[in-house]
Write a protein that holds these residues in place. Sequence first.
Motif, PDB file in Angstrom:
ATOM      1  N   PRO A  77       0.835  -1.203   0.000  1.00 41.75           N
ATOM      2  CA  PRO A  77       0.000   0.000   0.000  1.00 41.75           C
ATOM      3  C   PRO A  77       0.872   1.257   0.000  1.00 41.75           C
ATOM      4  O   PRO A  77       2.063   1.214   0.348  1.00 41.75           O
ATOM      5  N   ALA A  78       0.272   2.363  -0.356  1.00 43.04           N
ATOM      6  CA  ALA A  78       0.977   3.641  -0.284  1.00 43.04           C
ATOM      7  C   ALA A  78       1.309   3.927   1.180  1.00 43.04           C
ATOM      8  O   ALA A  78       0.586   3.495   2.085  1.00 43.04           O
ATOM      9  N   LYS A  79       2.376   4.650   1.404  1.00 40.61           N
ATOM     10  CA  LYS A  79       2.761   4.954   2.789  1.00 40.61           C
ATOM     11  C   LYS A  79       1.664   5.725   3.519  1.00 40.61           C
ATOM     12  O   LYS A  79       1.540   5.621   4.725  1.00 40.61           O
ATOM     13  N   ALA A  80       0.823   6.439   2.795  1.00 36.56           N
ATOM     14  CA  ALA A  80      -0.269   7.196   3.405  1.00 36.56           C
ATOM     15  C   ALA A  80      -1.522   6.346   3.624  1.00 36.56           C
ATOM     16  O   ALA A  80      -2.491   6.820   4.202  1.00 36.56           O
ATOM     17  N   ALA A  81      -1.492   5.090   3.195  1.00 37.46           N
ATOM     18  CA  ALA A  81      -2.663   4.206   3.345  1.00 37.46           C
ATOM     19  C   ALA A  81      -2.965   3.984   4.823  1.00 37.46           C
ATOM     20  O   ALA A  81      -2.075   4.095   5.672  1.00 37.46           O
ATOM     21  N   PRO A  82      -4.218   3.631   5.142  1.00 36.75           N
ATOM     22  CA  PRO A  82      -4.571   3.382   6.549  1.00 36.75           C
ATOM     23  C   PRO A  82      -3.758   2.230   7.142  1.00 36.75           C
ATOM     24  O   PRO A  82      -3.301   1.334   6.438  1.00 36.75           O
ATOM     25  N   ARG A  83      -3.621   2.252   8.457  1.00 37.40           N
ATOM     26  CA  ARG A  83      -2.872   1.220   9.171  1.00 37.40           C
ATOM     27  C   ARG A  83      -3.420  -0.170   8.895  1.00 37.40           C
ATOM     28  O   ARG A  83      -2.663  -1.134   8.728  1.00 37.40           O
ATOM     29  N   ASP A  84      -4.771  -0.328   8.826  1.00 39.05           N
ATOM     30  CA  ASP A  84      -5.359  -1.641   8.561  1.00 39.05           C
ATOM     31  C   ASP A  84      -4.876  -2.221   7.234  1.00 39.05           C
ATOM     32  O   ASP A  84      -4.681  -3.429   7.115  1.00 39.05           O
ATOM     33  N   ALA A  85      -4.682  -1.367   6.234  1.00 38.68           N
ATOM     34  CA  ALA A  85      -4.166  -1.850   4.946  1.00 38.68           C
ATOM     35  C   ALA A  85      -2.758  -2.409   5.119  1.00 38.68           C
ATOM     36  O   ALA A  85      -2.400  -3.424   4.529  1.00 38.68           O
ATOM     37  N   TRP A  86      -1.966  -1.758   5.963  1.00 38.69           N
ATOM     38  CA  TRP A  86      -0.604  -2.231   6.218  1.00 38.69           C
ATOM     39  C   TRP A  86      -0.587  -3.511   7.036  1.00 38.69           C
ATOM     40  O   TRP A  86       0.247  -4.390   6.816  1.00 38.69           O
ATOM     41  N   VAL A  87      -1.523  -3.643   7.975  1.00 36.61           N
ATOM     42  CA  VAL A  87      -1.619  -4.889   8.742  1.00 36.61           C
ATOM     43  C   VAL A  87      -1.955  -6.030   7.788  1.00 36.61           C
ATOM     44  O   VAL A  87      -1.334  -7.097   7.819  1.00 36.61           O
ATOM     45  N   GLY A  88      -2.928  -5.827   6.904  1.00 41.00           N
ATOM     46  CA  GLY A  88      -3.292  -6.855   5.921  1.00 41.00           C
ATOM     47  C   GLY A  88      -2.130  -7.207   5.009  1.00 41.00           C
ATOM     48  O   GLY A  88      -1.902  -8.379   4.689  1.00 41.00           O
ATOM     49  N   TRP A  89      -1.387  -6.204   4.590  1.00 37.24           N
ATOM     50  CA  TRP A  89      -0.223  -6.438   3.736  1.00 37.24           C
ATOM     51  C   TRP A  89       0.834  -7.268   4.471  1.00 37.24           C
ATOM     52  O   TRP A  89       1.392  -8.217   3.926  1.00 37.24           O
ATOM     53  N   ALA A  90       1.079  -6.924   5.730  1.00 39.50           N
ATOM     54  CA  ALA A  90       2.073  -7.667   6.523  1.00 39.50           C
ATOM     55  C   ALA A  90       1.657  -9.126   6.669  1.00 39.50           C
ATOM     56  O   ALA A  90       2.483 -10.036   6.522  1.00 39.50           O
ATOM     57  N   VAL A  91       0.378  -9.371   6.922  1.00 43.02           N
ATOM     58  CA  VAL A  91      -0.114 -10.750   7.061  1.00 43.02           C
ATOM     59  C   VAL A  91       0.049 -11.497   5.736  1.00 43.02           C
ATOM     60  O   VAL A  91       0.465 -12.649   5.699  1.00 43.02           O
ATOM     61  N   ALA A  92      -0.263 -10.821   4.621  1.00 43.95           N
ATOM     62  CA  ALA A  92      -0.096 -11.452   3.308  1.00 43.95           C
ATOM     63  C   ALA A  92       1.371 -11.784   3.035  1.00 43.95           C
ATOM     64  O   ALA A  92       1.665 -12.723   2.309  1.00 43.95           O
ATOM     65  N   CYS A  93       2.275 -11.021   3.650  1.00 46.96           N
ATOM     66  CA  CYS A  93       3.707 -11.263   3.474  1.00 46.96           C
ATOM     67  C   CYS A  93       4.239 -12.287   4.471  1.00 46.96           C
ATOM     68  O   CYS A  93       5.430 -12.570   4.484  1.00 46.96           O
ATOM     69  N   GLY A  94       3.370 -12.842   5.324  1.00 51.79           N
ATOM     70  CA  GLY A  94       3.780 -13.905   6.217  1.00 51.79           C
ATOM     71  C   GLY A  94       3.789 -13.566   7.690  1.00 51.79           C
ATOM     72  O   GLY A  94       4.125 -14.407   8.517  1.00 51.79           O
ATOM     73  N   ALA A  95       3.423 -12.338   8.057  1.00 46.17           N
ATOM     74  CA  ALA A  95       3.426 -11.954   9.476  1.00 46.17           C
ATOM     75  C   ALA A  95       2.285 -12.637  10.224  1.00 46.17           C
ATOM     76  O   ALA A  95       1.236 -12.925   9.651  1.00 46.17           O
ATOM     77  N   ASP A  96       2.496 -12.888  11.498  1.00 43.91           N
ATOM     78  CA  ASP A  96       1.445 -13.390  12.365  1.00 43.91           C
ATOM     79  C   ASP A  96       0.401 -12.274  12.515  1.00 43.91           C
ATOM     80  O   ASP A  96       0.773 -11.126  12.796  1.00 43.91           O
TER      81      ASP A  96
END
Length: 108
Positions: free
Chosen positions: A61-80
Amino acid sequence: MAAETIHVRGEGGTVIAMDLPLPEAIAQRLAKGQLQRVTEDGSPYTAPPPDDVPSLPAKAPAKAAPRDAWVGWAVACGADPDQADGMTKADLVDAYAELTPREPAPSE
């Protein structure tokens, strides 16, 4: 016209039928990876999701995207999911901006 129904697997492994549109809290948990969309029998869902169901982009996501978008991205990348949800947005951007989503394992 009847509402479209999807199936999600919750944190405890139970498969639950949900009518679209999803309640906001459920949609956020799905986007964060805390819930997983599955078929009625619990096997992985592979068809493209309807517009009402959050999906992840092919790039971070863009750096300005909401935190939830970043949490989803991290999970898709393998994060717990719980660990990602406990991180700040800045930490998520630092840790996951350059990563790509992982392919789900066959048993997922």
